[in-house]
Enzyme design. Structure first.
Site, PDB file in Angstrom:
ATOM      1  N   THR A   7       0.827  -1.200   0.000  1.00  0.00           N
ATOM      2  CA  THR A   7       0.000   0.000   0.000  1.00  0.00           C
ATOM      3  C   THR A   7       0.863   1.252   0.000  1.00  0.00           C
ATOM      4  OG1 THR A   7      -0.131   0.343   2.390  1.00  0.00           O
ATOM      5  CG2 THR A   7      -1.627  -1.291   1.454  1.00  0.00           C
ATOM      6  N   CYS A   8       0.212   2.402  -0.067  1.00  0.00           N
ATOM      7  CA  CYS A   8       0.918   3.676  -0.062  1.00  0.00           C
ATOM      8  C   CYS A   8       1.063   4.254   1.347  1.00  0.00           C
ATOM      9  CB  CYS A   8       0.194   4.677  -0.958  1.00  0.00           C
ATOM     10  SG  CYS A   8      -1.532   4.950  -0.489  1.00  0.00           S
ATOM     11  N   SER A   9       0.797   3.437   2.370  1.00  0.00           N
ATOM     12  CA  SER A   9       0.876   3.913   3.747  1.00  0.00           C
ATOM     13  C   SER A   9       2.285   3.754   4.297  1.00  0.00           C
ATOM     14  CB  SER A   9      -0.111   3.133   4.628  1.00  0.00           C
ATOM     15  OG  SER A   9       0.074   3.431   5.989  1.00  0.00           O
TER      16      SER A   9
END
Length: 391
Positions: A338-340
């Site tokens: 993810t982009c987290s």
């Protein structure tokens, strides 16, 4: 949830097992019913009491079909969905336990002849209305652990009742001819311990037993069933002395009460493995970053976002090929898809050659809560696959 059921070769042939693992669709969970049954039997023997299985730790249907027959003392269910999974498949006692239980859930539990664990006076009153002219179910009153042993050692959670409200609830149920067979309490995850400070697991059991006669005076019926929860670690096998001391402490109670325990983590944790595949590798600073196809969307607990101090798991790396001999040795950080920035799922802090694209990253002890406690909707990620590994 994408369900895939498969049987791996027996673990004795390591080469065949590795070949099977490399063929899996990732990210995925590999669950072993034989380990579940062995851990259940082991924990039950260490306690010397009946052991109820908390199904919320792992409500996988394929797993339950293969090992549910071993849960001889019953299962605890926290939702109507879990009840639907076991209906017609589990013939041992079923206990429903959810403070927000609505009328539909209650009706389904009545039809399945469940025992109700009552969390509040209001919930008891709702159950009485739903019962109407039906045969009343058995009930168990849940007492808040912090209220039961007022030492400041147990967490101030929101589950269960005070003694005062439990007595009011006992009166309401007795007047409606709803039998109260026992009492329940639970001090929280990883809370099982024995000490000499008056706030350990055995003290909680004794406090529950001491309160039972007060309930009996209001209902006119003996209270003979005590569910003192669990809170067992996934590493309970290393606590032999603790279990020995605990059995001695609760032995006097077993003369007058049927003392039972619950476990989800202790039964399921060691029976599950999370497997993800390396999709990209880069050197960044003084570490390698291995970007995997599975992350916090599939195994939220590995990201440690709820921990003040983040002690990341150290996974096992199953390599498809040898790393370049001239590659520098560095620690490896394993991150998800993810982009987290929080999507860090593991570390190998020792010096190591870099992983390669296609290598498998394998996390042990992921059989309890890891799959169901994950935020699957983030970035519309596909759910993890599930495989059954039959030892």
């Amino acid at each position: 949830m994408t369900m895939t059921t498969a049987c791996a070769p027996v673990r004795g042939d390591e080469a065949m097992t590795q070949e099977w693992l490399l063929s899996l669709k990732t990210p995925c969970y590999v669950l072993d019913p034989t380990v579940v049954m062995a851990r259940y039997a082991d924990l039950r023997e260490r306690l010397g009491t009946p052991l109820i299985v908390s199904l919320k730790a792992n409500p996988n249907l394929d797993l339950l079909i293969r090992c549910g027959h071993a849960f001889i003392d019953g299962v605890e269910l926290a939702s109507q969905g879990e009840l639907d999974i076991v209906a017609g498949r589990i013939n041992t006692p079923k206990y429903v336990n959810n403070p927000s239980m609505d009328e539909d859930f209650m009706r389904a539990a009545l039809a399945s002849r469940c025992t109700f664990i009552i969390d509040s006076l209001e919930q008891a009153q709702r159950l009485i209305r739903v019962i109407g002219k039906q045969t009343a179910p058995q009930t168990v009153l849940r007492i808040n652990a912090g209220q039961l042993v007022n030492s400041g050692k147990h967490p101030a959670d929101h589950f269960g009742m005070s003694r005062h409200d439990a007595l009011l609830t006992a009166v309401a149920l007795a007047q409606a001819n709803v039998p109260i067979i026992g009492l329940h309490t639970f001090a929280g995850s990883n809370s099982f311990h024995v000490d000499d400070k008056g706030a350990d697991a055995a003290a909680l059991a004794h406090a529950l037993a001491a309160f039972a006669p007060q309930i009996a005076r209001f209902t006119g019926m003996l209270v003979e069933f005590l569910n003192v929860g669990g809170g067992f670690s996934e590493h309970f096998s290393g606590q032999a002395q603790t279990f020995d001391a605990y059995r001695q402490r609760i032995a006097p109670l077993q003369k007058d009460f049927k003392v039972v325990h619950e476990s989800g983590r202790g039964v399921f944790a060691g029976a599950g493995t999370f497997v993800t595949r390396v999709r990209s590798v880069k050197a960044l600073g003084e570490r390698y970053v291995a970007v995997c196809d599975g992350g916090l969307s599939h195994n939220f607990l590995l990201a440690k976002t709820e921990s003040m101090l983040k002690h990341y798991a150290q996974p096992r790396l199953l390599r498809r090929q040898q790393s370049p001999v001239d590659a520098p040795l560095l620690p490896i950080q394993f991150v998800g898809s993810t982009c987290s920035r929080a999507d860090v799922i593991g570390w190998n802090h020792g010096l190591s050659a870099p992983p390669s694209v296609g290598d498998l990253v394998i996390f042990e002890n992921c059989g309890a809560y890891n799959q169901t406690y994950s935020v699957g909707a983030f970035l519309s990620q596909s759910p993890a696959h599930t495989y059954i590994h039959q030892s």
